[in-house]
Design a protein around this motif. Structure first.
Motif, PDB file in Angstrom:
ATOM      1  N   GLN A 149      66.006  43.536  -4.812  1.00 23.24           N
ATOM      2  CA  GLN A 149      67.450  42.894  -4.433  1.00 23.24           C
ATOM      3  C   GLN A 149      67.052  42.208  -3.115  1.00 23.24           C
ATOM      4  OE1 GLN A 149      70.273  45.959  -3.636  1.00 23.24           O
ATOM      5  NE2 GLN A 149      70.630  46.528  -5.715  1.00 23.24           N
ATOM      6  N   ARG A 150      66.282  42.318  -2.108  1.00 23.58           N
ATOM      7  CA  ARG A 150      65.881  41.421  -1.350  1.00 23.58           C
ATOM      8  C   ARG A 150      64.815  40.456  -1.558  1.00 23.58           C
ATOM      9  NH1 ARG A 150      63.012  44.998   3.285  1.00 23.58           N
ATOM     10  NH2 ARG A 150      62.591  43.022   4.536  1.00 23.58           N
ATOM     11  N   HIS A 151      64.394  40.413  -2.885  1.00 24.29           N
ATOM     12  CA  HIS A 151      63.407  39.397  -3.173  1.00 24.29           C
ATOM     13  C   HIS A 151      63.942  38.058  -2.743  1.00 24.29           C
ATOM     14  CE1 HIS A 151      60.364  37.385  -5.116  1.00 24.29           C
ATOM     15  NE2 HIS A 151      61.004  36.896  -6.043  1.00 24.29           N
ATOM     16  N   ASP A 152      63.206  37.268  -2.383  1.00 18.25           N
ATOM     17  CA  ASP A 152      63.336  35.746  -2.087  1.00 18.25           C
ATOM     18  C   ASP A 152      62.647  34.755  -2.830  1.00 18.25           C
ATOM     19  OD1 ASP A 152      64.198  33.300  -1.183  1.00 18.25           O
ATOM     20  OD2 ASP A 152      63.749  33.445   0.949  1.00 18.25           O
ATOM     21  N   PRO A 153      63.212  34.351  -4.032  1.00 15.42           N
ATOM     22  CA  PRO A 153      62.381  33.348  -4.760  1.00 15.42           C
ATOM     23  C   PRO A 153      61.942  32.268  -4.110  1.00 15.42           C
ATOM     24  CG  PRO A 153      64.903  33.444  -5.365  1.00 15.42           C
ATOM     25  CD  PRO A 153      64.726  34.230  -4.568  1.00 15.42           C
ATOM     26  N   GLU A 154      62.466  31.767  -3.078  1.00 11.61           N
ATOM     27  CA  GLU A 154      61.761  30.678  -2.327  1.00 11.61           C
ATOM     28  C   GLU A 154      60.528  31.005  -1.346  1.00 11.61           C
ATOM     29  OE1 GLU A 154      64.869  28.795  -0.286  1.00 11.61           O
ATOM     30  OE2 GLU A 154      65.884  28.124  -1.954  1.00 11.61           O
ATOM     31  N   GLY A 155      60.376  32.369  -1.401  1.00 10.79           N
ATOM     32  CA  GLY A 155      59.315  32.732  -0.464  1.00 10.79           C
ATOM     33  C   GLY A 155      59.372  32.540   1.221  1.00 10.79           C
ATOM     34  N   SER A 156      60.100  33.417   1.410  1.00 12.57           N
ATOM     35  CA  SER A 156      60.354  33.430   3.002  1.00 12.57           C
ATOM     36  C   SER A 156      59.380  34.269   3.934  1.00 12.57           C
ATOM     37  CB  SER A 156      61.727  33.867   3.361  1.00 12.57           C
ATOM     38  OG  SER A 156      61.815  35.383   2.939  1.00 12.57           O
ATOM     39  N   GLY A 157      58.398  34.754   3.290  1.00  8.85           N
ATOM     40  CA  GLY A 157      57.133  35.267   4.059  1.00  8.85           C
ATOM     41  C   GLY A 157      56.621  36.510   3.348  1.00  8.85           C
ATOM     42  N   ASP A 158      55.549  36.990   3.817  1.00 12.03           N
ATOM     43  CA  ASP A 158      54.857  38.144   3.208  1.00 12.03           C
ATOM     44  C   ASP A 158      55.793  39.309   3.514  1.00 12.03           C
ATOM     45  OD1 ASP A 158      52.997  36.595   2.593  1.00 12.03           O
ATOM     46  OD2 ASP A 158      51.478  37.283   3.822  1.00 12.03           O
ATOM     47  N   HIS A 159      55.642  40.418   2.792  1.00 13.41           N
ATOM     48  CA  HIS A 159      56.322  41.692   3.315  1.00 13.41           C
ATOM     49  C   HIS A 159      55.228  42.786   2.838  1.00 13.41           C
ATOM     50  CE1 HIS A 159      57.520  42.121  -1.295  1.00 13.41           C
ATOM     51  NE2 HIS A 159      57.649  43.375  -0.875  1.00 13.41           N
ATOM     52  N   ALA A 160      55.413  44.006   3.251  1.00 12.95           N
ATOM     53  CA  ALA A 160      54.642  45.118   3.183  1.00 12.95           C
ATOM     54  C   ALA A 160      55.376  46.395   2.749  1.00 12.95           C
ATOM     55  CB  ALA A 160      53.978  45.365   4.580  1.00 12.95           C
ATOM     56  N   ILE A 161      54.602  47.103   1.813  1.00  9.70           N
ATOM     57  CA  ILE A 161      55.274  48.340   1.678  1.00  9.70           C
ATOM     58  C   ILE A 161      54.130  49.259   1.966  1.00  9.70           C
ATOM     59  CG2 ILE A 161      55.422  50.311  -0.355  1.00  9.70           C
ATOM     60  CD1 ILE A 161      56.616  47.868  -1.793  1.00  9.70           C
ATOM     61  N   LEU A 162      54.679  50.189   2.821  1.00 11.82           N
ATOM     62  CA  LEU A 162      53.921  51.309   3.603  1.00 11.82           C
ATOM     63  C   LEU A 162      54.318  52.762   2.923  1.00 11.82           C
ATOM     64  CD1 LEU A 162      52.751  51.291   7.154  1.00 11.82           C
ATOM     65  CD2 LEU A 162      53.880  53.457   6.295  1.00 11.82           C
ATOM     66  N   LEU A 163      53.418  53.383   2.669  1.00 15.65           N
ATOM     67  CA  LEU A 163      53.393  54.667   2.311  1.00 15.65           C
ATOM     68  C   LEU A 163      52.936  55.685   3.174  1.00 15.65           C
ATOM     69  CD1 LEU A 163      52.706  54.686  -1.423  1.00 15.65           C
ATOM     70  CD2 LEU A 163      54.556  54.388  -0.484  1.00 15.65           C
ATOM     71  N   GLU A 209      56.446  62.504   1.045  1.00 16.22           N
ATOM     72  CA  GLU A 209      56.022  61.093   0.988  1.00 16.22           C
ATOM     73  C   GLU A 209      57.137  60.256   1.368  1.00 16.22           C
ATOM     74  OE1 GLU A 209      52.913  59.023  -1.606  1.00 16.22           O
ATOM     75  OE2 GLU A 209      54.861  58.275  -2.409  1.00 16.22           O
ATOM     76  N   PHE A 210      56.923  59.212   2.265  1.00 17.79           N
ATOM     77  CA  PHE A 210      57.945  58.303   2.428  1.00 17.79           C
ATOM     78  C   PHE A 210      57.507  57.028   2.343  1.00 17.79           C
ATOM     79  CE2 PHE A 210      59.237  62.153   5.131  1.00 17.79           C
ATOM     80  CZ  PHE A 210      60.546  62.168   4.882  1.00 17.79           C
ATOM     81  N   ALA A 211      58.551  56.138   1.931  1.00 24.03           N
ATOM     82  CA  ALA A 211      58.180  54.743   1.828  1.00 24.03           C
ATOM     83  C   ALA A 211      58.852  53.703   2.683  1.00 24.03           C
ATOM     84  CB  ALA A 211      58.208  54.268   0.262  1.00 24.03           C
ATOM     85  N   ILE A 212      58.330  52.545   3.054  1.00 25.99           N
ATOM     86  CA  ILE A 212      58.746  51.836   4.090  1.00 25.99           C
ATOM     87  C   ILE A 212      58.526  50.312   3.601  1.00 25.99           C
ATOM     88  CG2 ILE A 212      58.988  50.950   6.262  1.00 25.99           C
ATOM     89  CD1 ILE A 212      57.848  53.618   7.339  1.00 25.99           C
ATOM     90  N   SER A 213      59.573  49.531   3.569  1.00 26.39           N
ATOM     91  CA  SER A 213      59.524  48.127   3.091  1.00 26.39           C
ATOM     92  C   SER A 213      59.961  47.258   4.216  1.00 26.39           C
ATOM     93  CB  SER A 213      60.419  47.803   1.797  1.00 26.39           C
ATOM     94  OG  SER A 213      60.191  46.387   1.500  1.00 26.39           O
ATOM     95  N   SER A 214      58.973  46.271   4.567  1.00 27.64           N
ATOM     96  CA  SER A 214      59.166  45.458   5.904  1.00 27.64           C
ATOM     97  C   SER A 214      58.637  44.049   5.617  1.00 27.64           C
ATOM     98  CB  SER A 214      58.688  46.301   7.048  1.00 27.64           C
ATOM     99  OG  SER A 214      58.781  45.300   8.271  1.00 27.64           O
ATOM    100  N   ARG A 215      59.300  43.119   6.493  1.00 27.71           N
ATOM    101  CA  ARG A 215      58.770  41.834   6.438  1.00 27.71           C
ATOM    102  C   ARG A 215      57.742  41.831   7.378  1.00 27.71           C
ATOM    103  NH1 ARG A 215      61.003  38.919   2.251  1.00 27.71           N
ATOM    104  NH2 ARG A 215      63.122  38.988   2.097  1.00 27.71           N
ATOM    105  N   VAL A 216      56.669  40.941   6.862  1.00 28.49           N
ATOM    106  CA  VAL A 216      55.778  41.075   8.031  1.00 28.49           C
ATOM    107  C   VAL A 216      54.969  39.673   8.218  1.00 28.49           C
ATOM    108  CG1 VAL A 216      54.709  43.353   7.905  1.00 28.49           C
ATOM    109  CG2 VAL A 216      54.191  42.015   6.020  1.00 28.49           C
TER     110      VAL A 216
END
Length: 559
Positions: A149-163, A209-216
């Motif tokens: 849902q937070r996906h930006d088709p215009e590409g506002s920067g990289d994001h990371a998924i951390l486990l 196990e936990f997951a984190i999504s963050s703009r980087v």
């Protein structure tokens, strides 16, 4: 669009029965220039306090009336929400054209069905499907949805998924109990949430196990800063009741450009990094080369599984030479495998894969059975006279824990009608010392079958001499790292001498691995070492060649 409610000039054909309808219903009359008037309504409709053309009317309702006016015959359905907050109502409606007896357009019938309760149940079920009941965080499915849902088709920067995977949690859970373990998970979730930035998504994707999504926007630098904050959550023990529990974690991360995001793939990449992090004890960031390696390992695992099931591996045999006589005392069985393309896969490559995947158990069972069958076949070739040597088979620490090794050996001996003294089982020092009580039980069962037992790689671990004294071992195998350069290195020679003296005191014999020069063999023999194994004597060979080698040693000693 405006509507003027006028009750005058009601066509008795339709107005007479609208009050009998069990659902909210209204008749709407078309007017000039696309406007409408509310011609009639029943009491259920009036209780909704709804004006279909008012500014507060749901857009979906007004749009359905417009489509009905433009589309002519047929029913136009819609769904909408009326009101806000806890008083909101979920409605499903339809607008249908009514005509008089002459076929002329007369009125539109609007009917509404209250689906509030149904939609509430559906939303609750949906919430349960995407939420973790223990922590209230999103689960794996909910995490993927939120990231999508937070996906930006215009590409506002990289994001990371951390486990993040909690270290030793299963062992901690066993000691403090499942209720306290749940409390620990909840406390960890709270600390993690407090360490994240606004906009970060935290989820519990597994038991520990936990997951984190963050703009980087800063790439790896941002990831390492986030990892530092997360690590900080574990600097202090967690208080669970009267207990203080120290917990650590492993962290694996995948970074991906927003315009090229596939959430399932990115989570898989983070899992690859997490697996490496468990071995290295540091934050690991996914690199494509790691995925290629992982895919290759998975392909090898599948092919190895098929090879074991289809009996497409073989055993090669390296002789164990009695240093005092130069004759062959036995052979060590070594698994060899050519893949489907006929290419030899080194044991250093497929054995770790077998251990990681659990295939080491069937592989070990196959090796023990194959070694016993080889001895029986040698006996038949030797004019039904037993060949006076044994075969040594390596058993993994994983098989020691998961399998009934004594039963496997018993079945192999019985199936091939050979004595237990013809087989030697080799266990690594770490496997034996890691769980001495289990080792004692297994070794005692093997000794009851007359099988011999060797401790492999002796001197490379941290042996407990008290346990070593109790264990029913026959042979200590001196690791090749001590044999290499022992002629020039007095310290190594001293270590070998000490191991030899210890074995003699404990009533054990010794085998030196990695013997490559005649000087090494002479020194080992002078120190009292019983057996030698290495390229000085022979490389691993096929079964038929090994039998001929044994026969030759009877005629002409090897050294």
């Amino acid at each position: 669009m405006t509507i003027d409610r006028t009750g005058e000039d009601r066509p008795s054909l339709f107005v007479g029965w609208i009050d009998a309808l069990p659902v909210p219903a209204a008749l709407i009359r078309p007017m000039d220039r696309g406007n409408f008037s509310l011609h009639a309504s029943n009491s259920a409709f009036d209780r909704l306090d709804l004006s279909p053309a008012g500014v507060d009317a749901p857009f979906e309702l007004r749009r359905a009336i417009e489509r009905a006016a433009q589309g002519g015959a047929g029913t136009h359905e819609f769904s909408c929400r009326l009101g806000k907050g806890v008083a909101a109502r979920d409605l499903r409606g339809s607008v249908a054209l009514l005509t008089d007896e002459n076929g002329a357009t007369s009125l539109f019938l609007l009917t509404l069905i209250d689906r509030t309760q149904e939609m509430m149940v559906e939303r609750n079920l949906r919430r349960e499907l995407v939420s973790d009941s223990l922590t209230g965080l999103p689960n794996r499915a909910g995490f993927e949805e939120l990231v999508e849902q937070r996906h930006d088709p215009e590409g506002s920067g990289d994001h990371a998924i951390l486990l993040l995977d909690l270290a030793r949690f299963s062992r901690i859970n066993e000691h403090i109990g499942p209720m306290a373990g749940d409390e620990l998970i909840i406390t960890v979730a709270r600390r993690l949430k407090s360490s994240l930035r606004s906009g970060d998504i935290l989820a519990r994707t597994g038991g520990d196990e936990f997951a984190i999504s963050s703009r980087v926007p800063g790439g790896k630098a941002d990831v390492r800063e986030m990892a530092r904050r997360i690590r900080g959550c574990f600097d202090h023990p967690f208080r669970i009741g009267e207990l203080k529990v120290s917990v650590d974690c492993a962290l694996g991360c995948a970074i991906q450009p927003e315009i090229d995001t596939d959430i399932a793939d990115q989570i898989r990449h983070a899992q690859i990094a997490l697996k490496r992090a468990k071995r290295t004890d540091r934050i690991e960031i996914y690199e494509p080369e790691a995925a290629i390696l992982s895919d290759n390992r998975f392909g090898l695992e599948t092919e190895l599984r098929n090879a074991i099931e289809e009996d497409r591996l073989r055993l090669d045999f390296q002789p164990l030479i009695e240093l005092s006589t130069g004759t062959v005392a036995g052979f060590e069985a070594l698994a060899r495998w050519n893949n489907s393309k006929g290419v030899s896969v080194p044991p250093t490559e497929f054995i770790p894969i077998a251990e990681d995947s659990g295939l080491i158990v069937p592989l070990g069972q196959w090796a023990i059975g194959k070694a016993a069958a080889t001895l029986a076949d040698w006996d038949r070739q030797n004019t039904n006279k037993p060949v006076d040597c044994y075969i040594s088979v390596n058993v993994s620490a994983i098989q020691l824990v998961r399998d009934d090794i004594a039963a496997v050996v018993r079945d192999a001996l019985s199936a091939n009608a050979i004595g237990g003294d013809r087989l030697m089982i080799e266990l690594t020092e770490s496997a034996i010392i890691g769980d001495p009580d289990l080792a004692m039980s297994v070794l005692s069962e093997l000794k009851a079958l007359d099988a011999r037992v060797a401790m492999d790689d002796f001197g490379t671990g941290y042996s407990n001499l008290a346990y070593l004294q109790r264990l029913p071992l026959d042979v200590l195998k001196i690791d090749r790292s001590f044999v290499d350069h022992m002629v020039e290195d007095r310290d190594k020679a001293a270590i070998v001498r000490t191991i030899q003296s210890l074995a003699e005191v404990l009533g054990m014999r010794t085998t030196a691995e990695g013997v490559e020069t005649a000087d090494q063999a002479r020194l080992l023999s002078a120190l009292g070492c019983d057996f030698g194994q290495g390229f000085l004597f022979a490389h691993p060979m096929e079964a038929s060649t090994a039998l001929a080698y044994w026969r030759q040693s009877l005629v002409r000693p090897i050294i």
